[in-house]
Design an enzyme around this catalytic site. Structure first.
Site, short mmCIF file in Angstrom:
data_model
loop_
_atom_site.label_atom_id
_atom_site.label_comp_id
_atom_site.label_asym_id
_atom_site.label_seq_id
_atom_site.Cartn_x
_atom_site.Cartn_y
_atom_site.Cartn_z
N LYS A 22 0.84 -1.22 0.08
CA LYS A 22 -0.22 -0.06 -0.08
C LYS A 22 0.85 1.16 -0.22
CE LYS A 22 -1.87 1.66 4.03
NZ LYS A 22 -1.35 2.86 4.16
N ASN A 23 1.76 1.25 1.01
CA ASN A 23 2.74 2.39 1.15
C ASN A 23 3.77 2.74 -0.25
OD1 ASN A 23 1.23 2.78 3.67
ND2 ASN A 23 2.92 2.17 4.81
N CYS A 116 -5.07 7.57 9.86
CA CYS A 116 -5.43 7.08 11.23
C CYS A 116 -4.81 8.01 12.29
CB CYS A 116 -4.51 5.71 11.46
SG CYS A 116 -4.94 4.33 10.56
N ARG A 121 0.54 14.44 13.85
CA ARG A 121 1.04 14.43 12.41
C ARG A 121 0.86 15.41 11.65
NH1 ARG A 121 -1.61 8.65 9.87
NH2 ARG A 121 0.67 8.36 9.29
N PRO A 122 1.56 16.46 11.85
CA PRO A 122 1.76 17.77 11.30
C PRO A 122 2.19 17.66 9.59
CG PRO A 122 3.56 17.85 12.98
CD PRO A 122 2.78 16.46 13.02
N ILE A 123 2.22 18.53 8.72
CA ILE A 123 3.04 18.55 7.62
C ILE A 123 3.87 19.53 7.44
CG2 ILE A 123 1.08 17.12 6.52
CD1 ILE A 123 0.26 19.89 5.08
N ASP A 124 4.40 20.33 8.59
CA ASP A 124 5.50 21.21 8.58
C ASP A 124 6.58 20.81 7.56
OD1 ASP A 124 5.73 19.50 10.81
OD2 ASP A 124 7.33 20.76 11.25
N LEU A 125 7.07 19.55 7.53
CA LEU A 125 8.48 19.16 6.89
C LEU A 125 8.11 19.11 5.35
CD1 LEU A 125 9.61 16.28 9.25
CD2 LEU A 125 10.24 18.75 9.34
N ASP A 305 4.89 0.63 12.26
CA ASP A 305 3.71 -0.06 11.66
C ASP A 305 3.59 -1.40 12.23
OD1 ASP A 305 2.80 2.31 10.49
OD2 ASP A 305 3.22 1.90 8.60
N ILE A 327 7.97 7.00 17.26
CA ILE A 327 7.61 7.62 15.92
C ILE A 327 6.02 8.60 16.05
CG2 ILE A 327 7.06 7.56 13.38
CD1 ILE A 327 9.80 6.64 14.24
N ARG A 397 -8.26 -0.85 4.77
CA ARG A 397 -7.69 -0.08 4.11
C ARG A 397 -6.11 -0.31 3.77
NH1 ARG A 397 -6.46 4.52 7.81
NH2 ARG A 397 -5.02 4.55 6.03
C1 UD1 Z 1 4.49 6.73 6.55
C2 UD1 Z 1 3.49 5.57 6.33
C3 UD1 Z 1 3.12 5.10 7.71
C4 UD1 Z 1 4.20 4.89 8.61
C5 UD1 Z 1 4.92 5.99 8.69
C6 UD1 Z 1 6.19 5.94 9.55
C7 UD1 Z 1 2.67 5.82 4.11
C8 UD1 Z 1 1.19 5.97 3.46
N1 UD1 Z 1 2.41 5.70 5.59
O1 UD1 Z 1 3.24 7.79 7.08
O2 UD1 Z 1 2.30 3.91 7.53
O3 UD1 Z 1 3.73 4.48 10.03
O4 UD1 Z 1 5.31 6.47 7.47
O5 UD1 Z 1 7.12 5.09 9.11
O6 UD1 Z 1 3.69 5.84 3.80
N2 UD1 Z 1 6.13 14.57 10.95
C9 UD1 Z 1 6.45 15.81 11.35
N3 UD1 Z 1 6.03 16.66 10.44
C10 UD1 Z 1 5.62 16.36 9.13
C11 UD1 Z 1 5.86 15.06 8.64
C12 UD1 Z 1 5.94 14.05 9.68
O7 UD1 Z 1 6.37 16.16 12.58
O8 UD1 Z 1 5.81 17.18 8.29
C13 UD1 Z 1 6.32 13.58 12.04
C14 UD1 Z 1 4.88 12.66 12.42
O9 UD1 Z 1 3.94 13.48 13.12
C15 UD1 Z 1 5.30 11.46 13.09
C16 UD1 Z 1 6.55 11.22 12.20
O10 UD1 Z 1 7.10 12.43 11.74
O11 UD1 Z 1 5.59 11.69 14.40
C17 UD1 Z 1 6.75 10.28 10.96
O12 UD1 Z 1 6.09 10.64 9.98
P1 UD1 Z 1 6.35 10.36 8.58
O13 UD1 Z 1 7.58 9.53 8.22
O14 UD1 Z 1 5.89 11.45 7.71
O15 UD1 Z 1 5.05 9.29 8.38
P2 UD1 Z 1 3.97 9.37 7.19
O16 UD1 Z 1 4.59 9.70 5.87
O17 UD1 Z 1 2.84 10.05 7.72
#
Ligand code: UD1
Length: 417
Positions: A22-23, A116, A121-125, A305, A327, A397
């Site tokens: 999936k990922n 989930c 789960r911010p998207i700042d990065l 995961d 994480i 999912r």
């Molecule tokens: C992906 C996987 C998910 C897995 C996760 C960690 C997919 C579709 N999903 O999710 O199954 O659990 O990797 O291996 O591939 N973070 C920030 N800011 C950001 C982005 C992330 O603080 O802009 C934090 C998140 O809150 C979290 C950590 O970084 O604590 C890991 O997130 P990330 O690696 O981005 O996971 P996803 O891409 O959402």
């Protein structure tokens, strides 16, 4: 609402092919719009999240269709750059369309993604990486609007190896003039899979799988063909089910290196692990032993995961297992449900302690999230009597025909829709 009915206590035996990842599929589906491309993707799992990505593609004007495990996309007809909230909220990966849209159209209008509820789960990065490439981004509550006059290659250093931020940066960098270097990149196999797809689509990109990725240019091909890699988390789940319920299962088509940390712990627990190039056999030898401390980390560390499913396998293991989650803030939501089966688990903050019990008994549970729901299935397979898991569509999912695959291994499990 979906109901999983499980009668536990049956050994799992036989061989099974592991579904496509999936990922890996989701970012590749987003990447299909980078240029007017005809894409043929094979081994794509039939899942709700994949369906959501296909609906986003169609909403954007692309032709996108799944036949069995093959997906056909023609993105030359793309006509829009905005994604409504109703589609964005279906899954976390919808956010990867941001990098692809800004690369193709110079503009992306979307909202914060769903997925989930594992923590903030911010998207700042993601946003910071796109800004470093020259995107102008306005955020207004839930809405995000990105524009760019021109994207320019940049030196991006991620303070944390976020999987999604790495993917978004890779996609946007394809449209940038000059070279982009992403340091501190995520190293997951799914990132390497995205690199393979981008190469087949015409990108000059290297380094995925290591911490530094370089994107030097993109000369789009008209056509791209790609086979999705097997799903290492589904493989981990079935391996944990064989360990928990007892059994001898061969997982076929999977690269053992992709889930070697999970296999290490199952071996430590007392299972035989017999690996070859593209298959792994997991054979339990009676009662499991607790594995001590398990700490989740970015790849190649132990994956967050797989934490819930390993936890489920440890519920009857002799001794104490400690899970430390680094994480996500909220990844122990399955714990109160697993306790209903008679498990002895306590969790506090980012740590959970599991004391193995002799016997689990069936109970009525509610799936909390995708991997938490899978953990409940693993535990239900190891419990005496009937377990019924009430699931608001979490497990489907990410797991394709999971009841059928487990039944083929001898499990007594049925899914009612
Ligand atoms: C992906 C996987 C998910 C897995 C996760 C960690 C997919 C579709 N999903 O999710 O199954 O659990 O990797 O291996 O591939 N973070 C920030 N800011 C950001 C982005 C992330 O603080 O802009 C934090 C998140 O809150 C979290 C950590 O970084 O604590 C890991 O997130 P990330 O690696 O981005 O996971 P996803 O891409 O959402």
């Amino acid at each position: 609402m979906e109901l999983w009915h499980i009668r536990g206590g049956k050994r799992l035996e036989g061989a099974c092919f592991v579904q496509g990842s999936k990922n890996a599929s989701l970012p590749i589906l987003a990447a299909s719009i980078l240029a007017p491309l005809r894409c043929e993707l094979h081994n794509v799992p039939q899942l709700r999240d994949v369906d959501a990505a296909l609906r986003i593609l169609r909403h954007l004007g692309c032709l996108a269709e799944q036949r069995g495990n093959d997906v056909y996309i023609d993105s030359s007809t793309l006509s829009g750059c905005s994604i409504p909230h109703s589609l964005m909220e279906e899954m976390r990966s919808s956010v990867i369309f941001m990098g692809a849209l800004i690369a193709r159209c110079g503009e992306a209008r979307l909202s914060l993604p769903g997925g989930c509820q594992l923590g903030k789960r911010p998207i700042d990065l993601h946003l910071s990486a796109l800004r470093q490439l020259g995107a102008e981004i306005e955020e207004d509550g839930m809405d995000i609007c990105c524009r760019r006059a021109e994207l320019k290659g940049a030196e991006i250093t991620l303070p944390f190896p976020s999987v999604g931020a790495t993917e978004n940066a890779m996609l946007a960098a394809c449209a940038a003039k000059g070279t982009t270097t992403i340091r501190g990149a995520a190293r997951e196999p799914e990132i390497e899979a995205l690199q393979e797809f981008l190469r087949s689509a015409g990108a000059e990109i290297s380094g995925a799988g290591g911490g530094t990725i370089r994107i030097e240019g993109f000369h789009p091909n008209a056509r791209s063909v790609c086979r999705i890699i097997p799903d290492r988390i589904v493989a981990s789940t079935i391996a944990c089910a064989a360990a928990a319920a007892g059994g001898d299962v061969e997982l076929r088509g999977i690269d053992p290196r992709h889930f070697s940390t999970l296999l290490y712990f199952l071996n430590k627990a007392g299972c035989d692990i017999i690996s070859s190039n593209r298959s792994v056999r997991v054979r339990s030898r009676g009662k499991l032993r607790a594995v001590g401390e398990v700490v989740t980390e970015p790849y190649p560390g132990f994956p967050t995961d797989a934490q819930p499913v390993l936890m489920a396998a440890m519920l009857r293991a002799e001794g104490k297992t400690v899970m430390r989650e680094t994480i996500f803030e909220n990844r122990f939501r399955q714990v109160p449900e697993l306790r209903r089966l008679g498990a002895d688990i306590t969790s506090s903050g980012q740590t959970a302690e599991i004391w193995g019990v002799d016997c689990l008994h069936g109970a009525a549970l509610t799936a909390t999230d995708l991997r938490g729901g899978a953990a409940m299935i693993v535990a239900g397979l190891a419990a005496r009597g009937e377990t019924v898991i009430c699931d608001d569509g979490h497990v489907t999912r990410g797991y394709e025909h999971f009841d059928m695959r487990l039944r083929a291994l001898g499990a007594d499990i049925y899914l009612d829709f």
